[in-house]
Design an enzyme around this catalytic site. Structure first.
Site, PDB file in Angstrom:
ATOM      1  N   ARG A  41     -38.233  24.834   3.856  1.00 52.10           N
ATOM      2  CA  ARG A  41     -38.849  26.156   3.703  1.00 52.10           C
ATOM      3  C   ARG A  41     -40.363  25.974   3.695  1.00 52.10           C
ATOM      4  NH1 ARG A  41     -40.596  29.327  -0.544  1.00 52.10           N
ATOM      5  NH2 ARG A  41     -40.195  31.574  -0.389  1.00 52.10           N
ATOM      6  N   SER A 113     -29.995  35.559   2.052  1.00 53.97           N
ATOM      7  CA  SER A 113     -30.447  35.922   0.696  1.00 53.97           C
ATOM      8  C   SER A 113     -30.017  37.345   0.387  1.00 53.97           C
ATOM      9  CB  SER A 113     -31.975  35.892   0.606  1.00 53.97           C
ATOM     10  OG  SER A 113     -32.443  34.588   0.749  1.00 53.97           O
ATOM     11  N   LYS A 142     -42.221  31.772  -5.768  1.00 53.14           N
ATOM     12  CA  LYS A 142     -42.241  32.772  -4.685  1.00 53.14           C
ATOM     13  C   LYS A 142     -42.979  33.988  -5.218  1.00 53.14           C
ATOM     14  CE  LYS A 142     -38.799  35.557  -2.151  1.00 53.14           C
ATOM     15  NZ  LYS A 142     -39.041  35.615  -0.747  1.00 53.14           N
TER      16      LYS A 142
HETATM   17  N1  TZP Z   1     -35.981  33.053  -3.331  1.00 51.98           N
HETATM   18  C1  TZP Z   1     -35.807  33.742  -4.440  1.00 51.98           C
HETATM   19  S1  TZP Z   1     -36.588  33.040  -5.750  1.00 51.98           S
HETATM   20  C2  TZP Z   1     -37.175  31.765  -4.802  1.00 51.98           C
HETATM   21  C3  TZP Z   1     -36.749  31.937  -3.498  1.00 51.98           C
HETATM   22  C4  TZP Z   1     -37.054  31.062  -2.360  1.00 51.98           C
HETATM   23  C5  TZP Z   1     -38.044  30.676  -5.325  1.00 51.98           C
HETATM   24  C6  TZP Z   1     -37.296  29.690  -6.141  1.00 51.98           C
HETATM   25  O1  TZP Z   1     -38.160  28.687  -6.618  1.00 51.98           O
HETATM   26  P1  TZP Z   1     -37.959  27.989  -8.034  1.00 51.98           P
HETATM   27  O2  TZP Z   1     -39.128  27.053  -8.166  1.00 51.98           O
HETATM   28  O3  TZP Z   1     -36.660  27.249  -7.972  1.00 51.98           O
HETATM   29  O4  TZP Z   1     -37.969  29.070  -9.064  1.00 51.98           O
END
Ligand code: TZP
Ligand code: MG
Length: 210
Positions: A41, A113, A142
């Site tokens: 990603r 998602s 994010k």
């Molecule tokens: N999609 C929803 S939350 C997220 C993504 C890509 C980020 C998740 O990152 P982390 O560091 O595991 O909270």
């Protein structure tokens, strides 16, 4: 057990800007410790573009191949095809599941998602292979996150009849992974819990235990 379901157990998501170290070293440690799936990603501030994005992807895919762990590309179906990735993961805004499936082919994994029961049912109907559900908890990884849903949304999705593999995502760490699994997930998808871990091996093992 469905093979894909097994691969969802500890699903590591990462791009170079999620790491304070060389991403190849971080991924190698994570694979060695037993992550069961990887998503490339490469997005957001400072993310690699063009040939650099492609080349890093190729190196990370190579590592995944060595450990026989599926390599999934986030968002970018063209890159997934170029890299001969095992699949692609798309968000609600990343285009139409049906046309993405047509482009990448039936034998590849398509993950989607979702944030609620309605989106989950729609993803199933359109032929997703697994769904990500989140954000489970607050995360600063994010920036444009939806409202925090908590693990109960996974239970609601199961109660609505979804049997597809499900991974929870968003703010998951070794302290709360168990709640996500108990809510009905097949696994946990994490970025920072692993990419920023002081001890990657210990973290992966704890996430695996739930
Ligand atoms: N999609 C929803 S939350 C997220 C993504 C890509 C980020 C998740 O990152 P982390 O560091 O595991 O909270
Ligand atoms: Mg996306």
């Amino acid at each position: 057990m469905n093979i894909l379901r097994k691969h969802m157990q500890v699903y590591f998501v990462m791009g170079s800007n999620n790491c304070d170290r060389n991403p190849e070293v971080v991924l190698k440690e994570a694979l060695e410790a037993g992550v069961t799936c990887f998503q490339y990603r490469e997005k957001g501030e400072g993310a690699k573009l063009g040939i650099e994005k492609l080349e890093l992807g190729a190196r990370l895919k190579e590592l995944c191949n060595e450990y026989e762990v599926p390599f999934i590309v986030n968002d970018d179906v063209e890159l997934a095809i170029q890299l001969d990735a095992d699949g692609v993961h798309i968000g609600q805004e990343d285009g139409n599941i049906t046309s993405i499936r047509e482009k990448i082919g039936n034998e590849k994994i398509v993950g989607v998602s979702t944030h609620n029961v309605e989106e989950a049912l729609r993803a199933v109907e359109l032929g997703a292979d697994y769904i990500g559900v989140g954000p489970m908890y607050f995360t600063s990884t994010k920036k444009d996150i939806e409202e925090v849903k908590g693990p109960s949304v996974i239970t609601a999705i199961r109660e609505a009849g979804v049997t597809l593999p499900i991974v929870g995502i968003g703010g998951i760490n070794i302290s709360n992974a168990k709640e996500v699994m108990e809510a009905g997930a097949d696994g946990v998808a994490v970025i920072s819990a692993i990419s920023k871990a002081e001890n990657v091996e210990e973290t992966v093992i704890k996430l695996q235990r739930g």
